[in-house]
Design an enzyme around this catalytic site. Sequence first.
Site, PDB file in Angstrom:
ATOM      1  N   GLU A 195      45.635 -51.664  -9.632  1.00 15.21           N
ATOM      2  CA  GLU A 195      44.442 -50.814  -9.546  1.00 15.21           C
ATOM      3  C   GLU A 195      44.185 -50.381  -8.102  1.00 15.21           C
ATOM      4  OE1 GLU A 195      39.784 -51.885  -9.924  1.00 15.21           O
ATOM      5  OE2 GLU A 195      40.998 -52.414 -11.678  1.00 15.21           O
ATOM      6  N   SER A 255      38.911 -56.618 -18.227  1.00 19.61           N
ATOM      7  CA  SER A 255      38.892 -55.383 -17.437  1.00 19.61           C
ATOM      8  C   SER A 255      38.271 -54.246 -18.226  1.00 19.61           C
ATOM      9  CB  SER A 255      40.313 -54.984 -17.023  1.00 19.61           C
ATOM     10  OG  SER A 255      40.290 -53.759 -16.309  1.00 19.61           O
ATOM     11  N   HIS A 313      46.939 -56.958 -12.308  1.00 22.56           N
ATOM     12  CA  HIS A 313      46.314 -55.726 -12.809  1.00 22.56           C
ATOM     13  C   HIS A 313      45.423 -55.130 -11.727  1.00 22.56           C
ATOM     14  CE1 HIS A 313      42.589 -53.863 -14.318  1.00 22.56           C
ATOM     15  NE2 HIS A 313      43.278 -53.390 -15.338  1.00 22.56           N
ATOM     16  N   ASN A 314      44.612 -55.970 -11.089  1.00 20.09           N
ATOM     17  CA  ASN A 314      43.719 -55.483 -10.050  1.00 20.09           C
ATOM     18  C   ASN A 314      44.493 -54.996  -8.829  1.00 20.09           C
ATOM     19  OD1 ASN A 314      41.791 -56.410 -11.835  1.00 20.09           O
ATOM     20  ND2 ASN A 314      40.536 -57.368 -10.264  1.00 20.09           N
ATOM     21  N   LYS A 351      45.609 -60.682 -14.835  1.00 25.71           N
ATOM     22  CA  LYS A 351      44.445 -59.867 -14.446  1.00 25.71           C
ATOM     23  C   LYS A 351      44.444 -59.628 -12.937  1.00 25.71           C
ATOM     24  CE  LYS A 351      40.359 -57.866 -14.798  1.00 25.71           C
ATOM     25  NZ  LYS A 351      39.778 -57.837 -13.467  1.00 25.71           N
TER      26      LYS A 351
END
Length: 474
Positions: free
Chosen positions: A191, A130, A187-188, A184
């Site tokens: 986001e 990222s 995480h997105n 990940k």
Amino acid sequence: MSNKQSDFGLIGLAVMGQNLVLNVESRGFQVSVYNRTEATTEAFIAANPGKKLVGAKTLEEFVQSLAKPRKIQIMVKAGAPVDQVIEQLIPLLDKDDIVIDGGNSLYTDTERRDAYLASKGLRFIGAGVSGGEEGARKGPSIMPGGPLSTWEVMKPIFESISAKVDGEPCVIHIGPGGAGHYVKMVHNGIEYGDMQLICEAYSLFKAAGFSTDEMAAIFNEWNEGELQSYLIQITAKALEQKDPETGKPIVDVILDKAGQKGTGQWTLINAAENAVVISTINAAVEARVLSSQKKARVAASRQLQGPKIELSVEKKALVAKVHDALYASKVISYTQGFDLIKTMGDKKEWKLDLGGIASIWRGGCIIRARFLNRITDAFRTDPALANLMLDPFFKDLLNRTQQNWREVVALAVSNGIPVPAFSASLAYYDSYRTERLPANLLQAQRDFFGAHTYERVDKPEGQFFHTDWPEVIG
């Protein structure tokens, strides 16, 4: 071309791949590169004279240029293209060579590839990366999953190229199998939530008559305080930007149709499968979907009525209220994301270090923010923390900001301004803190029509009961 064999190889010279190569090379490593289109490889090498780069015309030449055990990172589009590259590589590799997928792959694909390559005597890492183009070049946050022994081989390179915060590299071994790509993915999802919340703050300011320059100044000021983050920073920059063609603020000429690449949707599906509430992230994904229905929204705007917008709040007071609503809601977005990570980690027995994960998000990645230091401290102080909201810092923060948070949501609803992520965040907070929810009536309904049974407040937990309900006619 150098006669020395390269320390690292990368396949896929799109912008992210190119920047990552330059990052690795700048740390003292020699890097071999290969791209399906040979002209792209040649142009990249020509554009970077004097660097320790080796351009290969064929995959065979590329593989032979690498020192053993070979370390090959794939940076191509997720899905079938990754499998195609792997199949092309397998006949060319030797036992214990390492293949790294650095794209946004679905974690279940990573687990499948890990098992498949292991059966061939090869090693595989699914590494979430990222930071966008800038992060890839200057130092991203890296989330590698796979065997610990493979991580030890890659550790010098990954730690060297990652972002650094307080001297700590923004990379740790996440866990086995698909753990890296899973983290990940979440995480997105966080986001998505973060970005939508910022957009709702912008929407409120715009409805209140703030100029774009005024809004840019607000976000710049926020970036100097508790809300300091990469997304707040780039929001201010985006609001400052003028369109060279019209002279208008660039945000005013951008069509309000948001795109998405799927990681947010994957997060929603996984949360549903694990019965974890991620309502803020869900609201953010749905907001993007609704934004894409531009023609339908334009048509509906001429038929469906709403209140006249009258935000009779002094500007300075509104800024303070929206600040608190944004801060509190951001806490909820991260709370839900970490709850999902913890739940899945426990289910898969990944033994995830939540404090470590928070720590590597402090730099390099898109959601890097000052308050990630607080999240890191919370999970390092209490690794078994049941919910981030119960950490003393965040508990106090939510108690302190909730009145403004409530007023902002009420103000938006009464004026017909959609704030789905603010609203969903507040509803999650209120639901989680409520001792008795109306689910007792829901259980009565379920038992009425389906004899699904229920527990009683005056009987031991785990005992189930059924009522003989009256017959309903018609």
